[in-house]
Design a protein around this motif. Structure first.
Motif, mmCIF file in Angstrom:
data_model
loop_
_atom_site.group_PDB
_atom_site.id
_atom_site.type_symbol
_atom_site.label_atom_id
_atom_site.label_comp_id
_atom_site.label_asym_id
_atom_site.label_seq_id
_atom_site.Cartn_x
_atom_site.Cartn_y
_atom_site.Cartn_z
ATOM 1 N N VAL A 48 0.809 -1.222 0.000
ATOM 2 C CA VAL A 48 0.000 0.000 0.000
ATOM 3 C C VAL A 48 0.839 1.267 0.000
ATOM 4 O O VAL A 48 0.305 2.360 -0.190
ATOM 5 N N THR A 49 2.130 1.139 0.236
ATOM 6 C CA THR A 49 2.996 2.315 0.234
ATOM 7 C C THR A 49 4.418 1.928 -0.150
ATOM 8 O O THR A 49 4.847 0.799 0.080
ATOM 9 N N ASN A 50 5.119 2.861 -0.736
ATOM 10 C CA ASN A 50 6.547 2.682 -1.018
ATOM 11 C C ASN A 50 7.393 3.495 -0.049
ATOM 12 O O ASN A 50 8.601 3.573 -0.203
ATOM 13 N N ALA A 51 6.757 4.132 0.916
ATOM 14 C CA ALA A 51 7.465 5.009 1.856
ATOM 15 C C ALA A 51 7.677 4.309 3.192
ATOM 16 O O ALA A 51 6.737 3.832 3.819
ATOM 17 N N LYS A 52 8.928 4.274 3.627
ATOM 18 C CA LYS A 52 9.260 3.772 4.960
ATOM 19 C C LYS A 52 9.049 4.908 5.962
ATOM 20 O O LYS A 52 8.783 6.053 5.582
ATOM 21 N N GLY A 53 9.194 4.587 7.237
ATOM 22 C CA GLY A 53 9.051 5.591 8.290
ATOM 23 C C GLY A 53 9.957 6.789 8.053
ATOM 24 O O GLY A 53 11.131 6.634 7.758
ATOM 25 N N GLY A 54 9.381 7.986 8.144
ATOM 26 C CA GLY A 54 10.138 9.222 7.919
ATOM 27 C C GLY A 54 10.209 9.638 6.465
ATOM 28 O O GLY A 54 10.803 10.655 6.139
#
Length: 191
Positions: A90-96
């Motif tokens: 659902v996302t390609n973004a890790k924390g931060g």
């Protein structure tokens, strides 16, 4: 000739050293440790979210914010879906790495009269011939939000964000948008 260049370069280094030591060269950096990470939605994002929800309600569309501020830990758990955890990616973004982590993004869905939460972009619950999703996105964009459905890569249809002209890298380094609700959140983007 070669020794003249050497002496000139040495002289320049000495001049720069003394200028730096005397404080003539001052660099301004944001100390990431001194800028606390956000813990909730930015006031402008929160205010404008309320505005498009009210505008939608006035047109017979019920909008639900399904996600707003998201901690880095929550982001990492979401990132693992479809990778090391069950579910779809659902996302390609890790924390931060998400505008959610800085309180600058919301995700939304529609609520039907029967109380179902849906992500159906074709649904026309107010029966005006225009998909409710399209109407909500247009309202949000008019208020300064960027829509994830306009992205060239990894379209994120429920996602709305206000970046205030800041990149993720700038936010990671501690730069933050002002809190004034009089700001134009979509600062001078090409239309």
């Amino acid at each position: 000739m070669g020794s003249s260049i050497y002496l000139f370069a040495l002289l320049l280094l000495i001049i720069f050293f003394f200028m730096k030591e005397s404080g003539l060269f001052t660099t301004f950096t944001i100390d990431q440790e001194s800028v606390p990470p956000p813990a909730n939605l930015h006031p402008v994002v929160e205010e404008r979210s309320g505005q498009f929800i009210k505008q939608a309600a006035d047109k017979g569309i019920t909008v639900v914010i399904t996600d707003g501020f998201r901690s880095s830990e929550d982001q990492d758990r979401l990132y693992e879906k479809g990778r090391t955890a069950s579910g779809n990616i659902v996302t390609n973004a890790k924390g931060g790495q998400s505008y959610h982590n800085f309180g600058l993004a919301v995700d939304f869905a529609l609520k039907t009269p029967s109380g179902n939460i849906i992500w159906d972009r074709q649904y026309d619950g107010n029966k005006n011939g225009i998909a409710d999703w399209t109407e909500v996105v247009e309202m949000a964009k008019a208020l300064g939000f960027e829509w994830g459905g306009d992205w060239a890569q990894f379209k994120d249809y429920p996602h709305l964000q206000m970046d205030f002209g800041l990149t993720i890298a700038e936010l990671q380094r501690g730069k933050r948008p002002p809190n004034s609700s009089s700001l134009i959140a979509d600062s001078e983007k090409d239309e």
